[in-house]
Design a protein around this motif. Structure first.
Motif, short mmCIF file in Angstrom:
data_model
loop_
_atom_site.label_atom_id
_atom_site.label_comp_id
_atom_site.label_asym_id
_atom_site.label_seq_id
_atom_site.Cartn_x
_atom_site.Cartn_y
_atom_site.Cartn_z
N ARG A 47 0.81 -1.23 0.00
CA ARG A 47 0.00 0.00 0.00
C ARG A 47 0.84 1.27 0.00
NH1 ARG A 47 -3.84 -2.83 3.72
NH2 ARG A 47 -5.61 -3.50 2.42
N PRO A 48 1.93 1.37 0.79
CA PRO A 48 2.74 2.60 0.75
C PRO A 48 3.41 2.85 -0.61
CG PRO A 48 3.19 1.36 2.75
CD PRO A 48 2.36 0.47 1.88
N LEU A 49 3.47 1.83 -1.47
CA LEU A 49 4.04 2.00 -2.81
C LEU A 49 3.04 2.60 -3.79
CD1 LEU A 49 5.89 -1.44 -3.16
CD2 LEU A 49 6.82 0.73 -2.34
N GLY A 50 1.82 2.86 -3.30
CA GLY A 50 0.79 3.40 -4.18
C GLY A 50 -0.01 2.32 -4.88
N ILE A 51 -0.06 1.13 -4.28
CA ILE A 51 -0.81 0.01 -4.85
C ILE A 51 -2.06 -0.21 -4.00
CG2 ILE A 51 -0.78 -2.45 -5.40
CD1 ILE A 51 2.24 -2.25 -5.76
N PRO A 52 -3.25 0.13 -4.52
CA PRO A 52 -4.47 -0.15 -3.75
C PRO A 52 -4.75 -1.65 -3.70
CG PRO A 52 -5.01 0.73 -5.92
CD PRO A 52 -3.52 0.81 -5.79
N VAL A 53 -5.06 -2.14 -2.51
CA VAL A 53 -5.35 -3.56 -2.33
C VAL A 53 -6.71 -3.69 -1.66
CG1 VAL A 53 -4.63 -5.74 -1.29
CG2 VAL A 53 -2.89 -4.12 -2.11
N TYR A 54 -7.60 -4.43 -2.30
CA TYR A 54 -8.93 -4.67 -1.78
C TYR A 54 -8.97 -6.03 -1.08
CZ TYR A 54 -9.67 -1.20 -5.45
OH TYR A 54 -9.58 -0.09 -6.24
N LEU A 55 -9.71 -6.10 0.02
CA LEU A 55 -9.82 -7.36 0.75
C LEU A 55 -11.04 -8.13 0.27
CD1 LEU A 55 -8.83 -6.34 4.38
CD2 LEU A 55 -7.40 -7.25 2.54
N GLY A 56 -10.84 -9.42 0.01
CA GLY A 56 -11.88 -10.26 -0.57
C GLY A 56 -11.75 -10.26 -2.09
N HIS A 57 -12.62 -11.01 -2.74
CA HIS A 57 -12.59 -11.09 -4.20
C HIS A 57 -13.96 -10.70 -4.75
CE1 HIS A 57 -8.62 -12.77 -4.19
NE2 HIS A 57 -8.99 -13.80 -3.45
N ASP A 58 -13.96 -9.70 -5.63
CA ASP A 58 -15.21 -9.18 -6.16
C ASP A 58 -14.97 -8.62 -7.55
OD1 ASP A 58 -17.52 -7.36 -6.67
OD2 ASP A 58 -18.01 -7.82 -4.58
N PRO A 59 -15.84 -8.87 -8.51
CA PRO A 59 -15.67 -8.30 -9.86
C PRO A 59 -15.57 -6.78 -9.87
CG PRO A 59 -17.31 -10.05 -9.89
CD PRO A 59 -16.97 -9.81 -8.45
N GLU A 60 -16.13 -6.12 -8.84
CA GLU A 60 -16.07 -4.66 -8.79
C GLU A 60 -14.64 -4.13 -8.67
OE1 GLU A 60 -18.51 -3.20 -5.69
OE2 GLU A 60 -20.40 -3.93 -6.55
N TYR A 61 -13.71 -4.98 -8.20
CA TYR A 61 -12.33 -4.54 -8.02
C TYR A 61 -11.55 -4.49 -9.33
CZ TYR A 61 -13.41 -5.85 -3.17
OH TYR A 61 -13.97 -5.97 -1.94
N LEU A 62 -12.08 -5.10 -10.38
CA LEU A 62 -11.35 -5.18 -11.65
C LEU A 62 -11.27 -3.83 -12.33
CD1 LEU A 62 -12.98 -8.45 -13.05
CD2 LEU A 62 -10.61 -8.20 -12.28
N PRO A 63 -10.14 -3.50 -12.95
CA PRO A 63 -10.04 -2.27 -13.73
C PRO A 63 -10.82 -2.41 -15.03
CG PRO A 63 -8.03 -3.54 -13.97
CD PRO A 63 -8.88 -4.27 -12.97
#
Length: 455
Positions: A47-63
């Motif tokens: 996360r401090p590298l500027g990488i957003p990480v979502y918890l769990g798996h959901d199609p909404e997280y896809l770019p």
């Protein structure tokens, strides 16, 4: 590989291999995101590298566009992975992404059943301290390197290569290192011959091979190598170690190259196996123009990667956490302790890893713990697997008990902790084995300090 402005999304970004790839892409300038089933230390590092990480798996997280990366730990029915394919996003396995990175620059791929993490870290350190600023991807961080992944400005990419799922056969490393081959991952390969042939296919794509002269598979492998350099203790090794001396965490030997004595190699890490890892690293450095004297100086203060014979406590009793999970690895580590220390009693705490591995391997652990005075076996760490009927840690404990008089089966980690607190004494040496979460018990025990001595 695509332009560095690409978007990459990792499903299961918190794994050791996946997090390293994500970090390297981010440092290269890519937009990176990811999802992970749960919070862990790798997620917190990203996360401090500027990488957003979502918890769990959901199609909404896809770019909306870009590349989606998954590993073999992600099942085909994962809803996020299925959605990525339905939306016709570019979906690739993590080893395919590694192949793309390896194609960008001269690459060194380190494979093998045992020692590949340590060997990769040693090679990376040699190149780093020699001013070559390499890119590296390692399965576990090392204090010597300050992490487990980095995008460097130099020309070399150094990568640990995972053979567990067969994808590594498609990699084209310019220089292929095989530390050794042992009986593992037969749930995927089916038999040892198929396993050996997979290493042969990996080797055939390289320009140069670095192989162990001590490994019985090397005569077959070397016929598939375009050019070859061997290392080890065997007399026929090009780079050979002789007259091994051990003293706790320090190991020394004499170093010879093609019969000519080079000097002495001293390591601040224990065991014959780590000398072999160092020989492999020195061989790679030599083939890339580094001098043996300078390399030996660099390796003198090398620190083992995380969870590789990691000493947690040395006041009164020694407590060590180790990743070893196969019979050969466990036996070698116990031999290393007996050769370098004189403990009052030697405890081995074993958390078997994966049901699929225990299905074909549980009986092989019978001889592995012969040098331990006390053995504790706790429940199987499943990784991403579901339980297999008829496969249990109790079977492993029973197999060991046929050859060992002091074996205790502990149903959970709390029982392991209670046993250690009640029965361990000053002067004992306690080592935990397994890639799972048995380290949590060892850290808690070490932090609690003195054992509970009754009477």
């Amino acid at each position: 590989m695509r332009q560095i402005t690409d978007q990459y999304h990792f499903i299961g970004i918190g794994g050791d291999g996946m997090s390293g790839l994500a970090q390297v892409l981010r440092e290269q300038g890519c937009q990176v995101s990811g999802s992970n089933l749960e919070e862990n230390h790798r997620v917190r590092e990203l996360r401090p590298l500027g990488i957003p990480v979502y918890l769990g798996h959901d199609p909404e997280y896809l770019p909306p566009a870009g590349t989606v990366v998954f590993s073999s730990a992600i099942p085909a029915e994962n809803r996020e992975l299925r959605a990525a394919r339905q939306r016709q996003l570019r979906v690739i396995h993590r080893q395919d992404l590694l192949a793309e990175l390896m194609n960008q620059r001269p690459s060194i791929g380190v494979a093998g059943t045992h020692g590949k993490t340590t060997t990769t870290a040693m090679i990376a350190l040699l190149f780093e301290r020699s001013g070559l600023d390499p890119t590296f991807l390692i399965g576990s961080p090392s204090r010597s390197l300050g992490g487990h992944a980095k995008w460097g400005s130099g020309t070399h990419l150094i990568a640990e290569v995972d053979e567990s799922d067969g994808y590594f056969t498609g990699l084209k490393a310019q220089m292929a290192v095989i530390t050794n081959i042992d009986r593992d991952h037969l749930n995927y390969y089916g038999n040892e011959e198929a396993l050996e042939h997979s290493f042969g296919r990996f080797l055939s794509g390289s320009e140069y091979a670095v192989l162990s002269a001590d490994d019985p598979h090397t005569p077959w492998l070397q016929r598939r190598a375009a050019r070859l350099l061997t290392f080890g203790f065997a007399p026929q090794a090009d780079l050979q170690a002789r007259r091994l001396e051990r003293d706790g965490l320090r190991t020394r030997c004499r170093l010879f190259f093609q019969g000519r004595r080079l000097g002495e190699l001293e390591l601040a890490v224990p065991g014959r196996h780590n000398v072999a890892n160092a020989l492999a690293a020195l061989a790679v450095g030599h083939l890339n123009g580094l001098k043996f004297g300078a390399m030996c100086s660099i390796l003198r203060e090398f620190s083992l990667p995380e969870r590789r014979f990691q000493v947690l406590e040395e006041q009164g009793m020694t407590v060590v956490d180790d990743y070893a999970h196969l019979p050969t690895q466990i036996k070698i580590n116990l031999e290393t302790i007996r050769e370098g220390w004189t403990p009052r009693r030697l405890w081995a705490v074993f958390q078997p890893h994966r049901y699929s591995r225990m299905r074909y391997m549980s009986q092989q652990f019978a001889q592995a713990f012969a040098l331990a005075d006390r053995v504790i076996v706790t429940d199987i760490y499943p990784a991403f697997e579901q339980p297999i009927p008829g496969v249990s840690a109790r079977q492993v404990a029973q197999a060991i008990a046929r050859e060992h008089p002091q074996v205790h089966y502990a149903q959970d980690k709390e029982e392991v902790l209670r046993l250690l607190r009640c029965q361990a004494r000053p002067g004992d040496f306690i080592i935990g084995f397994g890639p799972g979460d048995i380290w949590q018990v060892l850290y808690r025990f070490a932090a609690l300090g003195r054992p509970q001595i009754k009477g």
